[in-house]
Enzyme design. Structure first.
Site, PDB file in Angstrom:
ATOM      1  N   LYS A  88       0.859  -1.198   0.000  1.00 23.43           N
ATOM      2  CA  LYS A  88       0.000   0.000   0.000  1.00 23.43           C
ATOM      3  C   LYS A  88       0.886   1.236   0.000  1.00 23.43           C
ATOM      4  O   LYS A  88       1.845   1.339   0.775  1.00 23.43           O
ATOM      5  CB  LYS A  88      -0.881   0.008   1.232  1.00 23.43           C
ATOM      6  CG  LYS A  88      -2.222  -0.634   1.015  1.00 23.43           C
ATOM      7  CD  LYS A  88      -3.045  -0.427   2.255  1.00 23.43           C
ATOM      8  CE  LYS A  88      -4.512  -0.543   1.978  1.00 23.43           C
ATOM      9  NZ  LYS A  88      -5.279  -0.316   3.207  1.00 23.43           N
TER      10      LYS A  88
HETATM   11  C1  E4P Z   1      -8.610  -0.402   3.215  1.00 20.27           C
HETATM   12  O1  E4P Z   1      -7.744  -0.604   2.395  1.00 20.27           O
HETATM   13  C2  E4P Z   1      -8.694   0.849   4.002  1.00 20.27           C
HETATM   14  O2  E4P Z   1      -7.537   1.052   4.728  1.00 20.27           O
HETATM   15  C3  E4P Z   1      -9.917   0.808   4.884  1.00 20.27           C
HETATM   16  O3  E4P Z   1     -11.014   0.369   4.101  1.00 20.27           O
HETATM   17  C4  E4P Z   1     -10.208   2.132   5.554  1.00 20.27           C
HETATM   18  O4  E4P Z   1     -11.457   2.051   6.188  1.00 20.27           O
HETATM   19  P1  E4P Z   1     -11.941   3.097   7.300  1.00 20.27           P
HETATM   20  O5  E4P Z   1     -12.207   4.403   6.634  1.00 20.27           O
HETATM   21  O6  E4P Z   1     -13.186   2.490   7.869  1.00 20.27           O
HETATM   22  O7  E4P Z   1     -10.825   3.202   8.299  1.00 20.27           O
END
Ligand code: E4P
Length: 221
Positions: A88
């Protein structure tokens, strides 16, 4: 861009939940972030290696580096943990440099914290494997998260980008429904939302009524 099916990723580092949904064949991949790792109460490497043994599809792993060099250094390490690790990368200019460098090494990337169509366009042009628009966080500030997904899918189709649209920050089943209607490639779903996808009050009422009628018919009533 050719959409064949919408993949489900599980948005969690909770191994028990991953095993549960994987046993139903629903887990095409997993996404984690530092918050989810913290929530698991485990060390990042240990939990990621365990997830990668359960799920053969892509498992996104995130670091906290800011410069391209820091992101690439961490990314190379994460990619050495398992062959299905996806790195990521934050949506910054340094992040875009890192995407180019990681792609050149054959390491897959997921550009995260995307909140606008032009950010998604840059991520695709940099060669990201996935782009993660955060729909729930946009809804939280009175914007329309799912409208952004429609725009990104449209732009990627226009230019035939290979980058896959990964709907992130999913908060409820309607996010999943609209993701599928819009033609997003992937929806990463937290376990609490996944649990809601199968349920409908009329299903519960129907099961109860059939059980009642079955019992009555056995008694000849
Ligand atoms: C996934 O890759 C993201 O980090 C995640 O969906 C973020 O979700 P949130 O906004 O509920 O923290």
């Amino acid at each position: 861009m050719q959409v064949i099916l919408m993949k489900f990723f599980l948005d969690t580092a909770d191994v028990a939940q991953i095993k549960l949904y994987a046993s139903m064949g629903f887990v095409d991949g997993v996404t984690t972030n530092p918050t989810l790792i913290r929530k698991s109460g485990r060390k990042q490497r240990e939990v990621v290696e365990e997830i990668c043994k359960i799920v053969k599809g892509p498992v996104s792993v995130e670091g906290i580096g800011n410069s391209a060099e820091e992101i690439v250094k961490d990314g190379i390490e994460y990619a050495s943990w398992a062959k299905n690790v996806v790195v990521k990368v934050p949506m910054t200019l340094e992040g875009m440099r890192a995407v180019k460098m990681l792609s050149a090494k054959g390491i897959k990337t997921n550009v995260t914290l995307v909140f606008s169509p032009v950010q998604a366009l840059l991520a695709a042009k940099a060669g990201a494997t996935y782009v993660s628009p955060f729909v729930g966080r946009l809804d939280d500030v009175s914007e329309d998260g799912m409208a952004l997904i429609g725009q990104i899918v449209h732009i990627y189709k226009n230019y035939n980008f290979a980058t896959e649209v990964l709907v992130a920050s999913v908060r409820h089943p309607m996010h999943v429904v609209i993701a599928a209607l819009t033609g997003a490639h992937v929806c990463t779903v937290p376990p609490e939302v996944f649990g809601k996808l199968a349920s409908h009050p009329l299903t519960d009422i129907g099961i109860e009524k059939f059980a009642e009628d079955w019992a009555a018919s056995l008694k000849g009533k």
